[in-house]
Design an enzyme around this catalytic site. Structure first.
Site, PDB file in Angstrom:
ATOM      1  N   ARG A  22     -12.696 -19.448   5.240  1.00  0.00           N
ATOM      2  CA  ARG A  22     -11.628 -19.659   6.194  1.00  0.00           C
ATOM      3  C   ARG A  22     -12.009 -19.928   7.585  1.00  0.00           C
ATOM      4  NH1 ARG A  22      -7.073 -15.475   4.008  1.00  0.00           N
ATOM      5  NH2 ARG A  22      -6.268 -16.986   2.318  1.00  0.00           N
ATOM      6  N   HIS A  43      -4.424 -13.845  11.492  1.00  0.00           N
ATOM      7  CA  HIS A  43      -3.941 -13.702   9.981  1.00  0.00           C
ATOM      8  C   HIS A  43      -4.180 -12.381   9.378  1.00  0.00           C
ATOM      9  CE1 HIS A  43      -2.312 -14.928   5.941  1.00  0.00           C
ATOM     10  NE2 HIS A  43      -3.377 -14.742   5.452  1.00  0.00           N
ATOM     11  N   GLU A 101      -8.751 -20.336  -5.229  1.00  0.00           N
ATOM     12  CA  GLU A 101      -8.592 -20.375  -3.901  1.00  0.00           C
ATOM     13  C   GLU A 101     -10.076 -20.594  -3.028  1.00  0.00           C
ATOM     14  OE1 GLU A 101      -4.463 -18.255  -2.278  1.00  0.00           O
ATOM     15  OE2 GLU A 101      -6.147 -17.092  -2.622  1.00  0.00           O
ATOM     16  N   HIS A 132      -6.204 -17.801   9.910  1.00  0.00           N
ATOM     17  CA  HIS A 132      -5.890 -18.663   8.888  1.00  0.00           C
ATOM     18  C   HIS A 132      -6.056 -20.108   9.497  1.00  0.00           C
ATOM     19  CE1 HIS A 132      -4.157 -20.536   5.137  1.00  0.00           C
ATOM     20  NE2 HIS A 132      -4.403 -19.255   4.606  1.00  0.00           N
ATOM     21  N   GLN A 159       1.486 -15.125   0.066  1.00  0.00           N
ATOM     22  CA  GLN A 159       2.039 -16.465  -0.711  1.00  0.00           C
ATOM     23  C   GLN A 159       1.033 -16.795  -1.942  1.00  0.00           C
ATOM     24  OE1 GLN A 159       2.119 -19.608   1.588  1.00  0.00           O
ATOM     25  NE2 GLN A 159       3.875 -19.303   2.870  1.00  0.00           N
ATOM     26  N   ARG A 174     -12.953 -11.747   4.873  1.00  0.00           N
ATOM     27  CA  ARG A 174     -12.113 -11.404   3.728  1.00  0.00           C
ATOM     28  C   ARG A 174     -12.048 -12.603   2.643  1.00  0.00           C
ATOM     29  NH1 ARG A 174      -6.136 -11.573   2.143  1.00  0.00           N
ATOM     30  NH2 ARG A 174      -5.991 -13.203   3.875  1.00  0.00           N
ATOM     31  N   ALA A 224       0.806  -1.189   0.093  1.00  0.00           N
ATOM     32  CA  ALA A 224      -0.107  -0.192   0.114  1.00  0.00           C
ATOM     33  C   ALA A 224       0.777   1.572   0.014  1.00  0.00           C
ATOM     34  CB  ALA A 224      -1.175   0.127   1.303  1.00  0.00           C
TER      35      ALA A 224
HETATM   36  C1  LIG Z   1       1.884 -14.972   5.725  1.00  0.00           C
HETATM   37  C2  LIG Z   1       0.924 -13.942   5.077  1.00  0.00           C
HETATM   38  C3  LIG Z   1       0.328 -14.431   3.788  1.00  0.00           C
HETATM   39  C4  LIG Z   1      -0.407 -13.545   3.105  1.00  0.00           C
HETATM   40  N1  LIG Z   1      -1.034 -14.033   1.964  1.00  0.00           N
HETATM   41  C5  LIG Z   1      -1.734 -13.139   1.257  1.00  0.00           C
HETATM   42  C6  LIG Z   1      -2.159 -13.466   0.020  1.00  0.00           C
HETATM   43  O1  LIG Z   1      -1.800 -14.441  -0.677  1.00  0.00           O
HETATM   44  N2  LIG Z   1      -2.881 -12.656  -0.761  1.00  0.00           N
HETATM   45  C7  LIG Z   1      -3.454 -11.412  -0.390  1.00  0.00           C
HETATM   46  O2  LIG Z   1      -4.115 -10.697  -0.872  1.00  0.00           O
HETATM   47  N3  LIG Z   1      -3.033 -11.226   1.001  1.00  0.00           N
HETATM   48  C8  LIG Z   1      -2.127 -11.802   1.406  1.00  0.00           C
HETATM   49  N4  LIG Z   1      -1.842 -11.598   3.028  1.00  0.00           N
HETATM   50  C9  LIG Z   1      -2.361 -10.390   3.607  1.00  0.00           C
HETATM   51  C10 LIG Z   1      -1.463  -9.172   2.743  1.00  0.00           C
HETATM   52  O3  LIG Z   1      -0.337  -9.794   2.744  1.00  0.00           O
HETATM   53  C11 LIG Z   1      -1.694  -7.996   3.822  1.00  0.00           C
HETATM   54  O4  LIG Z   1      -2.809  -7.640   4.147  1.00  0.00           O
HETATM   55  C12 LIG Z   1      -0.789  -6.773   2.939  1.00  0.00           C
HETATM   56  O5  LIG Z   1       0.253  -7.270   2.284  1.00  0.00           O
HETATM   57  C13 LIG Z   1      -0.950  -5.539   3.764  1.00  0.00           C
HETATM   58  O6  LIG Z   1      -0.074  -4.644   3.161  1.00  0.00           O
HETATM   59  P1  LIG Z   1       0.058  -3.101   3.663  1.00  0.00           P
HETATM   60  O7  LIG Z   1       1.084  -2.375   2.901  1.00  0.00           O
HETATM   61  O8  LIG Z   1      -1.353  -2.675   4.118  1.00  0.00           O
HETATM   62  O9  LIG Z   1       0.957  -3.348   5.046  1.00  0.00           O
HETATM   63  P2  LIG Z   1       2.388  -4.080   5.119  1.00  0.00           P
HETATM   64  O10 LIG Z   1       2.742  -4.823   3.928  1.00  0.00           O
HETATM   65  O11 LIG Z   1       2.191  -4.901   6.516  1.00  0.00           O
HETATM   66  O12 LIG Z   1       3.231  -2.819   5.582  1.00  0.00           O
HETATM   67  C14 LIG Z   1       3.131  -1.899   6.717  1.00  0.00           C
HETATM   68  C15 LIG Z   1       4.355  -1.210   6.677  1.00  0.00           C
HETATM   69  O13 LIG Z   1       3.951  -0.167   7.778  1.00  0.00           O
HETATM   70  C16 LIG Z   1       5.155   0.149   8.516  1.00  0.00           C
HETATM   71  N5  LIG Z   1       4.777   0.617   9.767  1.00  0.00           N
HETATM   72  C17 LIG Z   1       3.907   0.123  10.508  1.00  0.00           C
HETATM   73  N6  LIG Z   1       3.726   0.956  11.746  1.00  0.00           N
HETATM   74  C18 LIG Z   1       4.303   2.057  11.361  1.00  0.00           C
HETATM   75  C19 LIG Z   1       4.848   3.115  12.083  1.00  0.00           C
HETATM   76  N7  LIG Z   1       4.428   3.387  13.457  1.00  0.00           N
HETATM   77  N8  LIG Z   1       5.682   3.945  11.687  1.00  0.00           N
HETATM   78  C20 LIG Z   1       6.411   3.719  10.461  1.00  0.00           C
HETATM   79  N9  LIG Z   1       6.066   2.636   9.799  1.00  0.00           N
HETATM   80  C21 LIG Z   1       5.238   1.921  10.465  1.00  0.00           C
HETATM   81  C22 LIG Z   1       5.704  -1.464   8.765  1.00  0.00           C
HETATM   82  O14 LIG Z   1       7.057  -1.316   8.895  1.00  0.00           O
HETATM   83  C23 LIG Z   1       5.229  -1.633   6.993  1.00  0.00           C
HETATM   84  O15 LIG Z   1       6.521  -1.258   6.219  1.00  0.00           O
HETATM   85  C24 LIG Z   1      -1.005 -12.411   3.722  1.00  0.00           C
HETATM   86  C25 LIG Z   1      -0.527 -12.013   5.031  1.00  0.00           C
HETATM   87  C26 LIG Z   1       0.549 -12.866   5.520  1.00  0.00           C
HETATM   88  C27 LIG Z   1       1.065 -12.436   6.801  1.00  0.00           C
END
Ligand SMILES: Cc1cc2nc3c(=O)[nH]c(=O)nc-3n(C[C@H](O)[C@H](O)[C@H](O)COP(=O)(O)OP(=O)(O)OC[C@H]3O[C@@H](n4cnc5c(N)ncnc54)[C@H](O)[C@@H]3O)c2cc1C
Length: 514
Positions: A273, A334, A111, A227, A45, A369, A14
């Protein structure tokens, strides 16, 4: 002092995707608390969903997402998600995300709860890593300024509008203030709240705690997705055994070797799930075991090793060849469906503050979700956030015409005579035992009394671990408070004392600071 057009907190899918779009519109600062690639995204994954297959349609993707959300999806947001998905996938392809192909076309897998194969993947089961590496490489070679090892500790608001953030530079231990026109929270989820979790240790609910304290609305916190299949091996973190393993034909068996899922749901191993997670909990109780198994031994070994190279290797180095032996698994926390409430442009209730990715609650996931919709949600709504910041007039359904909601704030708790010491493992244990997959009034009240006492006695935070513990305790309070208020079972929220879904509860709970 510099004022940025955009400050983006977080460097997962994001944050980085938003940053790449924002740089076309003005100056950008990304602040992230670890290294740029520290996030949940890189552990994803299974893949990313989009209706691009021959037998698929946006309408079908819309319908599957609505069905999984169990009555609480925002239909307009889901329509946008499904409609804009193919265009965002094209953007990711243009950014050079190396999606897997078969016969010259993007390969798609199925899935749970998707009615057709619609999941794009990269490197077999390393989709998140490929996306994160691709985006971070693009950000590094751009003009975007990235501050790593910098923890945002406060959102600054003046006259109801956001003006910037305060942040702690972990390398110097100094606090700094940064100003901006638009602040975009992309801080991810809160999976670290629970003893068993598939999440990286960055998932500490920071964005939710910061936004609540700044006065933003938080919603749907009772909906935490567990999960069903995380590896359960002594001394090994609960590594995810992706749903697509069952999508490719893997089946669940209990410790006696019995294939139990057909007893619980017509879709058997590919049931939603929450159903699979609870079924596993019942089977584990029935057989007095702390695990069940995923069985892929009947699949051709080359399918397992080429489709799931990452899982195959992870297990192999720990002494388990999954082409021959059963994979021990159990449920783990999860994904947080709830979060900072936004409209379909990613706007929160505070002017100038946006939320996107897992920290946000756009309403696309409802009470549960649909697998692989979260990476998609991040890119679809990142694009809309930036579009919103460049347009004066946009259409948005007025709140009064949207789904029903109830506003509440944190309850008064009774003062406990004795309080267990507050620390991360005690918090994770408490949340797992009292506010986990199966909850009830008594367990949630017990959790809330302790969380309230901890909130009162935790010292002023001074460094990253103490800020994170504060934020997690706060997020835990919001989860337990909402779970106690919702006296029914729906989607991922299951109350053993109110085990039915009730029409009166087809509404959202919104938490806001008094
Ligand atoms: C093992 C696993 C498998 C998954 N598989 C899938 C999949 O196959 N398909 C799917 O759609 N989703 C999947 N998901 C869910 C999906 O990966 C996440 O919902 C998504 O990647 C979240 O993206 P994001 O950018 O919102 O947050 P994140 O990728 O978690 O990034 C958050 C960022 O914010 C930073 N941050 C947090 N707090 C602070 C702060 N106070 N100050 C500064 N920086 C901060 C962190 O360091 C990080 O860089 C999976 C999740 C996991 C854990």
């Amino acid at each position: 002092m510099d004022k940025y057009d955009y400050i983006i907190i977080g460097s997962g899918i994001a944050g980085l995707y938003t940053a790449l779009l924002a740089k076309e519109q003005g100056s950008v600062l990304v602040i992230t608390k670890g290294s740029i690639e520290d996030c949940n995204t890189r552990y994803a994954q299974g893949g990313i969903a989009a209706a691009i297959g021959k037998d698929d349609s946006r309408e079908l993707h819309f319908r599957d997402t609505i069905a999984a959300g169990d009555g609480l999806c925002n239909a307009e947001a889901v329509r946008i998600l499904a409609s804009e998905a193919p265009a965002r996938i094209a953007d990711l392809v243009n950014l050079e995300v190396p999606f897997d192909t078969a016969n010259g076309e993007i390969a798609l897998t199925k899935e749970a709860a998707h009615s057709v194969p619609r999941i794009l993947h990269a490197g077999g089961d390393a989709t998140g890593e490929h996306i994160e590496v691709t985006l971070s490489r693009k950000v590094r070679v751009s003009q975007i300024q990235v501050l790593e090892d910098c923890l945002v500790t406060e959102i600054l608001v003046d006259n109801g509008a956001v003006i910037g953030v305060r942040a702690l530079d972990s390398r110097t231990s100094l606090f700094e203030t940064f100003h901006c026109r638009f602040l975009i929270l992309a801080t991810g989820g809160a999976g670290h709240l629970y003893k068993f979790s598939t999440n990286s240790d960055i998932a500490t609910g920071d964005g939710i705690a910061l936004a609540y304290k700044a006065g933003a609305e938080i919603t749907d916190m009772e909906f935490f997705q567990f999960h069903p299949t995380a590896l359960r091996m002594p001394g090994v973190t609960p590594f995810l055994i992706s749903e697509s393993v069952r999508g490719e034909g893997g089946v669940l068996r209990n410790v006696d070797g019995y294939r139990f899922m057909p007893d619980y749901h017509p879709d058997a191993d590919l049931a939603p799930r929450d159903v699979v997670s609870r079924s596993i909990i019942y089977e584990m109780k029935k057989t007095s075991s702390d695990r069940v198994f995923v069985d892929v031994t009947h699949l051709p070994p080359y399918v397992v090793t080429t489709r799931f190279p990452h899982i195959y290797r992870f297990c192999l180095v720990r002494g388990l060849d999954i082409t021959r032996g059963l994979i021990p698994v159990a449920p783990a926390a999860h994904y947080l469906m709830g979060g900072v409430k936004t409209n379909t442009w990613g706007e929160t209730s505070i002017e100038g503050l946006f939320a996107v990715g897992e920290v946000a609650c756009t309403g696309v996931h409802g009470a549960n979700r649909l697998a692989s919709n979260s990476l998609l949600e991040a890119v679809v709504f990142s694009q809309r956030v930036i579009e919103r910041t460049t347009k004066e007039n946009v259409s948005e359904i007025p709140d009064s015409e949207k789904e029903k909601s109830t506003r509440c704030s944190l309850s008064k708790r009774k003062a406990l005579k004795e309080v267990p010491p507050a620390n991360l493992s005690a918090l994770q244990e408490l949340m797992w035992d009292k506010a986990g997959i199966i909850r009830d009034r008594q367990s949630l009240n017990e959790a809330l009394d302790i969380l309230d006492a901890w909130q009162a006695c935790l010292p002023e935070p001074t460094d990253r671990p103490s800020y994170e513990l504060n934020n997690l305790t706060f997020a835990g309070r919001l989860v337990a408070e909402s779970a106690l208020a919702r006296e029914e079972s729906r989607g991922a929220h299951f109350r053993s004392d109110f085990s039915k879904k009730l029409p009166d509860w087809q509404r959202h709970l919104i938490l806001i600071k008094k």
